[in-house]
Enzyme design. Structure first.
Site, PDB file in Angstrom:
ATOM      1  N   SER A  49       0.829  -1.208   0.000  1.00 20.56           N
ATOM      2  CA  SER A  49       0.000   0.000   0.000  1.00 20.56           C
ATOM      3  C   SER A  49       0.860   1.253   0.000  1.00 20.56           C
ATOM      4  CB  SER A  49      -0.938  -0.003   1.212  1.00 20.56           C
ATOM      5  OG  SER A  49      -0.206  -0.154   2.417  1.00 20.56           O
ATOM      6  N   ALA A  50       2.010   1.193   0.678  1.00 22.73           N
ATOM      7  CA  ALA A  50       2.922   2.339   0.671  1.00 22.73           C
ATOM      8  C   ALA A  50       3.500   2.551  -0.719  1.00 22.73           C
ATOM      9  CB  ALA A  50       4.044   2.111   1.681  1.00 22.73           C
ATOM     10  N   TYR A  51       3.867   1.450  -1.377  1.00 20.69           N
ATOM     11  CA  TYR A  51       4.393   1.560  -2.744  1.00 20.69           C
ATOM     12  C   TYR A  51       3.313   2.097  -3.689  1.00 20.69           C
ATOM     13  CZ  TYR A  51       6.304   0.270  -7.261  1.00 20.69           C
ATOM     14  OH  TYR A  51       6.755   0.318  -8.560  1.00 20.69           O
ATOM     15  N   SER A  97       1.633  -4.181 -16.222  1.00 21.77           N
ATOM     16  CA  SER A  97       1.098  -4.015 -14.878  1.00 21.77           C
ATOM     17  C   SER A  97      -0.388  -3.684 -14.962  1.00 21.77           C
ATOM     18  CB  SER A  97       1.874  -2.913 -14.167  1.00 21.77           C
ATOM     19  OG  SER A  97       1.453  -2.772 -12.841  1.00 21.77           O
ATOM     20  N   GLU A 131     -11.725 -11.651 -10.053  1.00 23.33           N
ATOM     21  CA  GLU A 131     -10.929 -12.743  -9.487  1.00 23.33           C
ATOM     22  C   GLU A 131     -10.026 -12.205  -8.392  1.00 23.33           C
ATOM     23  OE1 GLU A 131      -7.363 -12.772 -12.824  1.00 23.33           O
ATOM     24  OE2 GLU A 131      -9.263 -13.766 -13.290  1.00 23.33           O
ATOM     25  N   LYS A 133      -6.740 -11.192  -6.381  1.00 22.73           N
ATOM     26  CA  LYS A 133      -5.399 -10.777  -6.805  1.00 22.73           C
ATOM     27  C   LYS A 133      -4.376 -11.470  -5.905  1.00 22.73           C
ATOM     28  CE  LYS A 133      -2.554  -6.760  -7.887  1.00 22.73           C
ATOM     29  NZ  LYS A 133      -1.369  -7.208  -7.115  1.00 22.73           N
ATOM     30  N   GLU A 190       0.600 -16.537 -11.457  1.00 20.28           N
ATOM     31  CA  GLU A 190       1.305 -16.121 -10.247  1.00 20.28           C
ATOM     32  C   GLU A 190       1.831 -17.338  -9.503  1.00 20.28           C
ATOM     33  OE1 GLU A 190       1.780 -12.166  -8.304  1.00 20.28           O
ATOM     34  OE2 GLU A 190       1.067 -12.879 -10.242  1.00 20.28           O
ATOM     35  N   LYS A 330      -7.624  -2.623  -4.794  1.00 18.96           N
ATOM     36  CA  LYS A 330      -6.798  -2.999  -3.648  1.00 18.96           C
ATOM     37  C   LYS A 330      -7.590  -2.945  -2.344  1.00 18.96           C
ATOM     38  CE  LYS A 330      -2.694  -3.671  -5.514  1.00 18.96           C
ATOM     39  NZ  LYS A 330      -1.536  -3.052  -4.896  1.00 18.96           N
TER      40      LYS A 330
END
Length: 719
Positions: A49-51, A97, A131, A133, A190, A330
């Site tokens: 979350s910081a990124y 991305s 879906e 993440k 992933e 998110k």
């Protein structure tokens, strides 16, 4: 690593171009650093979350100031370059991305943008696949004639690492596909580790005295990127398929059909995926997955929405690094309660005093947190945060976690409000709070140890003293060795070290020739124009444009320093006069009267000159220079058709670079601005002009093509 507290509290819309450029450069470095740790070393320092917050702020800056966008900006690139420890694989179809959504409004915006792009009147009925993440490492698997031919990490999106040998050890990834599979198929998904296996792995690692992992994502990434495949083989890695790259034939007509086809070919796909037909269904899915998140056997950090029909995906296409047809929604940050042991003050590289909470260590979202930001004095007072309090800590959109509230019912009876310091804890200089600002700042810019390396880096930068061979690494080394502590020390280095040159060479690791070249480069900069000298001092809010305005006004270094010292004395004697510069004093009023400066910039200049340490450092520097060259007014500005006009350049110019265009305009007496306003006289548009051109049209400003601009300045008085 970060010192972005200086301007991050300021809304992007109110930043100056100089402020935005400085923050943009710092953000680019910060994000590159964290990408290298995340993708290259599997050792992130900050929460996702910081990124995300760093990237979100960068995108906001570039939307407001499009001229800051560069091809290597993190907004234009994906991931990080592949490690030197693995062979490189060029992705035939880039691994991009996803854009992020954080609120229901963001999801509304995502759906509505798709509807506008496709010219749809109704958004309900447009199908999406939703879906989970998965929080793992992105992987591409290439199958040729049914056999696994190659496996690669995402890397920077265009080129990844060849991890084929390691992937062959993962049981969930088939070596061969059943009959009927496409002759060429790149499966994307992933690599992850379920939590139960992660905890077991960490127990084994600890018992063996080896490294333990911070979370399942780090464990999965570190396990896959082992140089020895036998190590990977011992790690319990799993794989979810969710997309594809290069194909010899379609997998279906929709995303949903393609996922079912991948499942039939032997790949695990997320069982929690769902077909949604409205924004409401998307948000219901998000809420349901979030509520059941803890019960899932693997970590997720949000959900992903994708347009279901593949023909619509193709029409929607891609931005620079993200598809228009998908977004990641998110989850919010996680919270925990703990004890606030102490409040310490950190001094950043530009002098900002930032309070930091020293906490009883607590696990928040799988990461042990022992420190958190308190932002500034106002935040401490607003939340009434005191040492000894029980506080709620959140891993959110800051570089370190933050304290969001106090559990007041658990406050000790003898607690006392925190008193914010009025002097720098590093150098003892006065700490001054800006008018209408939240940040207290150390005024000892040239002498404060916390700011020294950044100040010295700025001092020798290209648009300041431009000393070749004295980059950030050398500055840091010389500073650590106590050889250069102030700007004047740069110019006395040869005199101090000449008699022990061999010792300097040995201690720095530089060659003798390299040191001699550095000495020559320093000597070549003992003469400098006044505007570059002013800019080099690193005074807050004094960028290149402001330095030029000051040089034009005061012409010589002597009058400039004398008038600034006088203005500082006047301001110190009248600290409460906030609106009428003429009531402060003559020198201060003269400074404020310079166009585009005003009281805010003037106060920062005065704060610099009011600090005795800075004046001493400035005097020492001037003694080492041969000359600070007087400002010479631009030639032939009189009679120029653009003299006194404000000009903005936007887009890509064909006949000259942006720097040349700016220099030519200024030589004709024009003022070149970085943003469009009602005071702008001309907006010169090149190819791919963006928001500035649109704003100019809205304001009814004069818009010129590049050729029209060249014709204008070629008139009598032009250059």
């Amino acid at each position: 690593m970060s010192d972005l507290s200086d301007t991050r509290h300021i809304p992007v819309e109110t930043l100056t171009l100089d402020q935005a450029a400085a923050e943009h450069a710092a953000l680019v470095r910060e994000i590159a650093h964290h990408r290298a740790l995340y993708y290259g070393k599997d050792a992130p320092e900050i929460a996702d979350s910081a990124y995300d917050a760093l990237e979100h702020r960068l995108a906001g800056l570039e939307a407001r100031f499009p001229e800051l966008v560069t091809p290597d900006s993190p907004t234009q690139t994906v991931g990080a370059a592949p490690s030197a420890g693995f062979g490189k694989v060029r992705h035939r179809v880039p691994m991009l991305s996803l854009d992020n959504a954080f609120t229901a409004e963001d999801v509304d915006g995502f759906v509505e943008q798709i509807a506008r792009f496709l010219n749809l009147k109704e958004v309900d009925g447009l199908e999406f696949v939703a879906e989970p993440k998965i929080d793992g490492l992105s992987l591409s698997l290439r199958y040729e004639n049914g056999a696994l031919a190659q496996a690669a990490t995402r890397g920077d999106g265009a080129e990844g690492e060849d991890v084929t040998a390691n992937v062959r050890t993962i049981r969930e990834i088939p070596d061969r596909l059943p009959a009927g599979a496409p002759s060429v198929l790149e499966v994307r998904g992933e690599v992850y580790m379920v939590r139960e296996e992660f905890f077991a792995l960490n127990r084994r690692q600890a018992e063996a005295g080896e490294k333990v992992f911070a979370n399942p994502r780090n464990a999965a990434a570190g396990s896959l990127r082992q140089l020895d495949p036998s190590v990977t083989a011992k790690r319990p890695l799993c794989f979810f398929a969710y997309s594809w790259g290069d194909l010899s034939e379609p997998l279906g007509a929709t995303q949903w059909e393609a996922l079912q086809r991948l499942k039939a070919l032997g790949f695990r796909v997320p069982a929690q995926s769902r077909l949604c037909r409205s924004k409401a269904e998307l948000l219901d899915y998000y809420a349901g997955i979030g509520a059941g998140r803890a019960a899932l056997p693997f970590d997720i950090d949000g959900v992903v929405y994708k347009v279901n029909r593949l023909d619509l995906q193709e029409r929607l296409g891609f931005r620079t690094r993200t598809p228009r047809w998908a977004t990641a929604h998110k989850f919010p940050a996680e919270r925990a309660q703990t004890l606030l042991r102490a409040i310490t003050i950190q001094v950043g590289r530009t002098g900002a005093l930032t309070p930091v909470a020293e906490l009883e260590p607590v696990t928040v979202g799988g990461v042990v947190v022992s420190r958190a930001t308190l932002h500034n004095a106002d935040e401490i007072a607003r939340k009434d945060i005191r040492v000894g309090d029980t506080v709620v800590v959140q891993r959110a959109g800051d570089v370190i976690p933050q304290v969001v509230e106090v559990v007041t019912e658990r406050r000790p009876a003898d607690s006392a409000p925190f008193v914010f310091p009025d002097h720098c804890p590093e150098c003892g200089s006065a700490a001054v709070r800006e008018e209408d600002g939240a940040v207290s700042r150390c005024t000892g810019g040239l002498v404060c140890p916390a700011q020294a390396v950044e100040r010295l880096r700025h001092f020798v930068s290209r648009n300041a003293f431009d000393i070749e061979g004295l980059g950030i690494e050398r500055i840091q080394l010389f500073y650590d060795q106590d050889r250069i502590r102030s700007p004047a020390d740069i110019f006395t280095l040869e005199r101090r070290e000449a008699q022990r040159l061999d010792r300097l060479v040995a201690m720095t690791g530089f060659g003798r020739k390299s040191v001699e070249n550095l000495f020559r480069a320093i000597d070549a900069r003992r003469r400098i124009p006044l505007d570059r000298f002013i800019f080099a001092l690193g005074i807050r809010q004094v960028g290149e444009a402001t330095a030029k305005l000051l040089a034009r006004t005061y012409r010589s270094v002597g009058p400039w320093t004398e008038r600034m010292a006088a203005a500082a004395a006047e301001r110190s004697a009248n600290p409460d006069e906030a609106k009428k510069p003429e009531l402060v004093g003559e020198a201060y009023a003269e400074l404020c009267a310079i166009e585009q400066i005003g009281m805010s910039v003037a106060d920062d200049i005065c704060a610099f000159f009011a600090e005795p340490h800075n004046r001493d450092a400035l005097d020492a520097l001037l003694k080492e220079l041969e000359a600070v060259e007087d400002h010479v007014p631009p030639p032939r500005a009189d009679g120029s058709p653009v003299a006194g006009k404000t000009v903005v350049f936007t887009g890509t110019l064909e006949t000259m670079g942006r720097s040349e265009a700016k220099a030519r305009a200024e030589a004709l007496g024009a003022k070149v601005a970085g943003s469009v306003s009602g005071k702008t006289d001309y907006v010169v548009v090149g190819a791919d002009a963006g928001s500035k051109a649109a704003k100019a049209r809205e304001l009814g400003l004069t818009i010129l093509t590049e050729q029209e601009w060249l014709d204008l300045i070629s008139q009598p008085g032009g250059v």
